[in-house]
Design a protein around this motif. Sequence first.
Motif, PDB file in Angstrom:
ATOM      1  N   VAL A 168       0.935  -1.116  -0.019  1.00  0.00           N
ATOM      2  CA  VAL A 168      -0.082   0.002   0.008  1.00  0.00           C
ATOM      3  C   VAL A 168       0.701   1.223  -0.056  1.00  0.00           C
ATOM      4  CG1 VAL A 168      -1.642   1.284   1.503  1.00  0.00           C
ATOM      5  CG2 VAL A 168      -2.042  -1.187   0.935  1.00  0.00           C
ATOM      6  N   ALA A 169       2.088   1.231   0.886  1.00  0.00           N
ATOM      7  CA  ALA A 169       2.762   2.186   0.876  1.00  0.00           C
ATOM      8  C   ALA A 169       3.527   2.752  -0.288  1.00  0.00           C
ATOM      9  CB  ALA A 169       3.982   1.994   2.000  1.00  0.00           C
ATOM     10  N   ALA A 170       3.635   1.681  -1.223  1.00  0.00           N
ATOM     11  CA  ALA A 170       4.250   2.134  -2.626  1.00  0.00           C
ATOM     12  C   ALA A 170       3.279   2.618  -3.367  1.00  0.00           C
ATOM     13  CB  ALA A 170       4.585   0.784  -3.217  1.00  0.00           C
ATOM     14  N   GLY A 171       1.904   2.744  -2.916  1.00  0.00           N
ATOM     15  CA  GLY A 171       0.977   3.207  -3.953  1.00  0.00           C
ATOM     16  C   GLY A 171       0.384   4.655  -3.700  1.00  0.00           C
ATOM     17  N   ILE A 172       0.428   4.694  -2.205  1.00  0.00           N
ATOM     18  CA  ILE A 172      -0.435   6.184  -1.822  1.00  0.00           C
ATOM     19  C   ILE A 172       0.501   6.829  -0.967  1.00  0.00           C
ATOM     20  CG2 ILE A 172      -2.587   4.957  -2.342  1.00  0.00           C
ATOM     21  CD1 ILE A 172      -2.773   4.790   0.800  1.00  0.00           C
ATOM     22  N   GLY A 173       0.125   8.033  -1.231  1.00  0.00           N
ATOM     23  CA  GLY A 173       0.967   9.175  -0.419  1.00  0.00           C
ATOM     24  C   GLY A 173       0.725   8.948   1.364  1.00  0.00           C
ATOM     25  N   ALA A 174       1.750   9.531   2.039  1.00  0.00           N
ATOM     26  CA  ALA A 174       1.772   9.636   3.255  1.00  0.00           C
ATOM     27  C   ALA A 174       0.524  10.051   4.188  1.00  0.00           C
ATOM     28  CB  ALA A 174       2.900  10.392   3.890  1.00  0.00           C
ATOM     29  N   ALA A 175      -0.052  11.085   3.651  1.00  0.00           N
ATOM     30  CA  ALA A 175      -1.258  11.562   4.179  1.00  0.00           C
ATOM     31  C   ALA A 175      -2.376  10.374   4.193  1.00  0.00           C
ATOM     32  CB  ALA A 175      -1.838  12.818   3.508  1.00  0.00           C
ATOM     33  N   ASP A 219       0.327  14.673  -6.701  1.00  0.00           N
ATOM     34  CA  ASP A 219       1.282  13.649  -6.815  1.00  0.00           C
ATOM     35  C   ASP A 219       1.032  12.299  -7.564  1.00  0.00           C
ATOM     36  OD1 ASP A 219       3.120  15.460  -5.714  1.00  0.00           O
ATOM     37  OD2 ASP A 219       2.413  14.651  -3.556  1.00  0.00           O
ATOM     38  N   TYR A 220      -0.301  12.165  -7.612  1.00  0.00           N
ATOM     39  CA  TYR A 220      -1.070  10.863  -8.082  1.00  0.00           C
ATOM     40  C   TYR A 220      -1.608  10.895  -9.635  1.00  0.00           C
ATOM     41  CZ  TYR A 220      -3.883   6.609  -8.037  1.00  0.00           C
ATOM     42  OH  TYR A 220      -4.552   5.454  -8.288  1.00  0.00           O
ATOM     43  N   TYR A 273      -3.345   8.319 -13.944  1.00  0.00           N
ATOM     44  CA  TYR A 273      -2.412   7.915 -13.129  1.00  0.00           C
ATOM     45  C   TYR A 273      -1.244   7.246 -13.740  1.00  0.00           C
ATOM     46  CZ  TYR A 273      -4.843   3.716 -12.348  1.00  0.00           C
ATOM     47  OH  TYR A 273      -5.725   2.415 -12.717  1.00  0.00           O
ATOM     48  N   ASP A 274      -0.421   7.665 -14.653  1.00  0.00           N
ATOM     49  CA  ASP A 274       0.577   7.083 -15.437  1.00  0.00           C
ATOM     50  C   ASP A 274       1.801   6.365 -14.687  1.00  0.00           C
ATOM     51  OD1 ASP A 274      -0.986   7.021 -17.980  1.00  0.00           O
ATOM     52  OD2 ASP A 274      -0.016   8.986 -18.608  1.00  0.00           O
ATOM     53  N   SER A 275       1.925   6.881 -13.503  1.00  0.00           N
ATOM     54  CA  SER A 275       3.119   6.722 -12.899  1.00  0.00           C
ATOM     55  C   SER A 275       2.936   5.574 -11.698  1.00  0.00           C
ATOM     56  CB  SER A 275       3.730   7.921 -12.404  1.00  0.00           C
ATOM     57  OG  SER A 275       2.694   8.689 -11.290  1.00  0.00           O
TER      58      SER A 275
END
Lengths: 419, 218
Positions: A61-68, A281-282, A305-307
């Motif tokens: 999950v951490a690889a996909g979504i931001g810290a917030a 960022d997403y 979300y190309d990245s």
Amino acid sequence: MAAVVGDPRSTPALGRAGGFSDLLPGAAGRRRDLIEAFVGAFESWGYGLLGTPLVEPLDTVAAGIGAARQSQLFRFMDADGALLTLVGERTVSVARVVATQLQREQLPLRLCYAGPVLRNAPLLDGRRREAIQAGCELIGHAGLAADAECIALAAAALERGGVRGVQIDVGHADFIPGVLESAGLDADAQRIVLGALARRDLVAVEAALERTDVRDAERRLLLAFPTLRGGREILDTAAIGLGGDRPRGAIEQLMQLWELIEEHGVTQGVHLDLGAVRDWDYYTGPTFEVFSLDSGFPLGSGGRYDSLLERFGFPARATGFVLHVDRCNDVLTRRDGEPQPPAALRVAWSSGQRVVALSLAKRLRERGVAAVCDLDLTDPRATDAPAQACSDGVHWIARGARGQGSLDAAVDALTGPAG
Amino acid sequence: MKGLRIALPAGTLFDGACDLLRSAGVARIDAAVFDRSLRVEESGNALIKVRPADVPVYVEMGAADCGVVGKDVLWESARDCYELVDLRFGACRLVLAAPEGAALARGDWSGSLRVATKYPESARRFFAGMAVTVELIRLNGAVELAPAAGLADAVLDITATGQTLRANHLVEIAEAGSSTARLIANQAALKTRSDSVNTLAAALRRAADSVRGAEGAA
């Protein structure tokens, strides 16, 4: 003082976790109908339904979504000491599946999902901690046709679910960052303005811009940004005096996207919103959000979300969207009231006629009519059951009239004209 | 501009909010119309009077489309709303203050500090990264009494004129923020009722500017 029956304070075992809700018959059925309508629409557009787990490793999950958003996850540890989370959204799970199990499939891949997501939000803020999300991902196509398809499909799915009169606002994740860059703001100032926009604090945006020497055209655009909404014409207005390849590129893409959406025939209710505030960022391209006059929150959202997939070792462009099933259900409740649980037709029986009654109920169900058969013997004369199995045949009440006859006649009368 | 539900904050900002809505031509109201009912229909809009801390709650949840609220309330609120316009009235500052003559008041911050406040979130942000150990004590009112009562070494509190601080023999050590009233809006209302919301924002901005201009000339 007498204890209130069912009061969780007097009976601790009756407590329910805050932020989670029960849906009673009626409301639960309508939510199920919404999920089926949405997934049905997705599948009819060729999106394969994917089942992904409720639990994912924290690292995934951490690889996909931001810290917030990570800070809003329920986390726990399993018996092996692995750090796990309850999923807060399902796009990351889809990306993981694509990168690990579907990487040899021909692109583009069309996938959809529906299931609960959880959010570890503060208890008293009145927001749901569990909600159903239904969404689509279109993976491996870089063109705007893919973005247009997602917008059209979101509109079609909501229509199929009976969620009418929605408004879809289409924006572009590159527009505002691009305007800031072409306005000549240094990296720090850009970060400050984007941060203020992400917090939706336009007063801070104004203050930050006052401290910089932004060119007039860009300043005018940035200060007017909540009003940068409308039809195709706002793209021409916004383009006036605007320098820089990035924002012009975003506007150019939106012009093309608008034409593609027109070809899908869904521009009714679609607006362009250059001031859309999204997760910069997403999202990497066109974005959209679905609103209704009957909800204070978006009913759905999506974008390119190309990245994301390359973070899972599978560099592929992608676009997609999610519909918030519970918010859609709220809108329907606001419009139509609480749904009534479906009424089943009651079949009563007199002495010795239980088999006939069971047979009648079975045949009614085969014809699509919900039926309950009395568990106990009743005096048919004393009940108001619409169907009664008596020794002299079957009695029924249908469309206000009473009838009597064979089992076949009763089934026909109670289910309407055959066929 | 019609059909908006606007939440107004009871308390110190209430009269100013009513005055501004009136001078902006949004609603012909004065504070007295809310004496009978906390919900008033005026010029096609519905106005509700709620506790200041509840304004962002009504707005985020979509029970109100817009609201008027002090920035100091937004500091403490985790609610997700658009902050559209600085309405420029109700100015106050969030300050750290300590008793006259205390070491702290002379700039000696060493050791640990007990700070009484009604603004725990703002306090956490203010003290974050400072090389001082702070114990926050959340109070619900009359924070300025805490040092004299021996409850805290200092207070982090809102002041408009400094009068309350002086009356309690407290001196300002540092400013943690400054606040004015803001117009906030629900994220969906800004999109689905955008004409009305933007018209309201523009009218209030003009009214706030002209009040400010008049004060400047006086």
